[in-house]
Design an enzyme around this catalytic site. Structure first.
Site, mmCIF file in Angstrom:
data_model
loop_
_atom_site.group_PDB
_atom_site.id
_atom_site.type_symbol
_atom_site.label_atom_id
_atom_site.label_comp_id
_atom_site.label_asym_id
_atom_site.label_seq_id
_atom_site.Cartn_x
_atom_site.Cartn_y
_atom_site.Cartn_z
ATOM 1 N N CYS A 1 -5.363 6.206 2.575
ATOM 2 C CA CYS A 1 -4.806 5.033 1.912
ATOM 3 C C CYS A 1 -3.413 5.348 1.367
ATOM 4 C CB CYS A 1 -5.706 4.573 0.776
ATOM 5 S SG CYS A 1 -7.295 3.891 1.325
ATOM 6 N N HIS B 1 -3.378 0.685 -2.809
ATOM 7 C CA HIS B 1 -4.142 0.458 -4.042
ATOM 8 C C HIS B 1 -3.644 1.333 -5.186
ATOM 9 C CE1 HIS B 1 -6.329 4.301 -3.704
ATOM 10 N NE2 HIS B 1 -6.470 4.047 -2.408
#
Length: 450
Positions: free
Chosen positions: A376, A358
């Site tokens: 992440c 992301h």
């Protein structure tokens, strides 16, 4: 012609389910099971075809036998009949008179040939799998070498016994709705009822009925994730731009005990180009490939100590243009220095527990040089938007040269590709070794050559 009992003194061509019939009839040779005289016609007969139903476990049945006499050069058709309710095994035709079965063709009501094998001496034919309940079939037979100077032909029309009342085993295939997916998307099969590990025969029956075919062709196998879930994958990834068709032959199939299969919706989907995003954790770089050619290399940051990014092969599960991420969803308490509550753009999900690729504009200084995330893979907003619009569900995300635990196979997304082929086959009820499945799943018992 009326159905007839097997006559004492005559051989028979026996259609048996689950066992070879070797007995002769106990009735008078001049009467069939319906009391009709047939002695005169039998004087010129060259063979008698008798049809019986036997239980899948073997042994003789108490169901009435059905017979047809082969005489002269005519093609004789017996009266249609229904096999008894205990006829739940494979169909077998066994020639008891001198000669050979020169040809055996069994078809369903749509004219599709039922797969089967001939014995070495061509006196016996056995279907590749039990026939579904409540279905119609036609058997066309040619018996040769009877000593009368010509082949004898006959057709038998029969129906398997209806399914008993009760719940049916059905299956729901995924990905739902078809469409186009990445080459890493496994096929999923969710059963409506559990099939336990301690019932391997039932599991084999289910696997044989779940047919997967791809164009171009690849070999693959089912793997039992649990008692109600199976995944299917090839040895390596699906080919790019392939068409995959999945069909259930469970409808009417006897699974085991009193359980029968029911109707299920088939699935067709396609694959796109082979897209693979490879993150080299130690180099803090992600390179995205299309069909083996590099498209772009992006500076990234991955999980810091205590929150290391999982290693291994993952599959894109979905994409969210805007998602709220909070630390308490992964066990970080509010008030902690590690707690976060952010609205994140261009999020590509790779695990159900919340690992994404992301946009992370707050960590631009670290991207390409150090790991500062909570697991992440973060990148610039521009790069995240490009990646978001480049990948699709089922595309591959591979993490190498990292420090995190390996991606698990089934409990947190599609980690199926982290199992070696031999490990994968150990989850199949049909597999016998590390080279491939013991038998290719059949669409019911249809002949795959047709």
């Amino acid at each position: 012609m009326s159905s007839r009992r097997y006559a004492r003194g005559w051989g028979a061509l026996s259609l048996a389910v689950g066992a070879v019939l070797v007995s002769t009839a106990a009735q008078s040779p001049d009467r069939d099971s319906e009391g009709e005289s047939w002695a005169a016609g039998s004087r010129d007969a060259t063979a008698v075809v008798a049809v019986d139903g036997c239980a899948g476990g073997g042994g003789l049945c108490s169901d009435p036998r059905h017979s047809v006499v082969l005489a002269g050069d005519r093609v004789l058709t017996g009266r249609p009949f229904t096999l008894g309710p205990r006829a739940t095994g494979s169909v077998e035709l066994a020639l008891r008179t001198p000669g050979v079965l020169a040809d055996v063709t069994v078809t369903d009501r749509r004219g599709r040939r039922i797969a089967g094998t001939q014995s070495a001496d061509h006196t016996r034919w056995t279907s590749a799998a039990p026939l579904p309940a409540g279905a119609r079939y036609a058997a066309r037979l040619v018996v040769d070498g009877t000593g009368t100077g010509g082949a004898r032909r006959a057709r038998l029309d029969f129906r398997t016994a209806p399914m008993p009342a009760g719940e049916r085993l059905t299956v729901t295939f995924g990905p739902e709705g078809g469409g186009t997916y990445g080459v890493g998307r496994p096929i999923t099969a969710e059963l409506s009822r559990p099939v336990p590990e301690d019932d391997p025969e039932a599991r084999r029956a289910v696997e044989r009925a779940l047919d997967v075919r791809s164009e171009p062709h690849v070999d693959g196998a089912w793997h039992w994730v649990d008692s109600v879930t199976l995944h299917y994958r090839p040895r390596t990834y699906w080919p790019a731009h392939a068409t995959i068709r999945v069909h259930s032959g469970l409808d009417g199939a006897h699974i085991g005990g009193g359980l029968y299969g029911g109707p299920s919706r088939p699935l067709t989907f396609t694959t796109g180009a082979r897209i693979e995003a490879v993150t080299d954790v130690s180099a803090h770089r992600m390179t995205v490939f299309r069909d083996g050619e590099p498209l772009r290399t992006l500076p990234v940051t991955t999980g810091k100590p205590g929150y290391r990014t999982r290693g291994g092969i993952k599959v894109v599960l979905g994409k969210e243009p805007l998602v709220r991420m909070r630390g308490d969803t992964i066990g970080i308490t509010r008030g902690s220095t590690d707690f976060y509550d952010l609205k994140v753009r261009w999020a590509t999900r790779v695990t159900w527990s919340g690992e994404y690729l992301h946009a992370a504009p707050w960590s631009l200084d670290a991207q390409g040089s150090e790991d500062v995330s909570h697991g992440c893979t973060g990148m610039s907003t521009e790069d995240a938007a490009w990646l978001f619009h480049t990948v699709r569900e089922g595309d591959l995300v591979r993490v190498v040269n990292g420090y995190g635990k390996p991606m698990t196979p089934f409990d947190n997304g599609f980690g199926d590709w982290n199992l070696s082929w031999s490990e994968w086959l150990r989850g199949s009820a049909l597999a016998t070794d590390a080279t491939g499945p013991a038998s290719r799943p059949l669409a019911g018992a249809l002949d795959p050559a047709l």
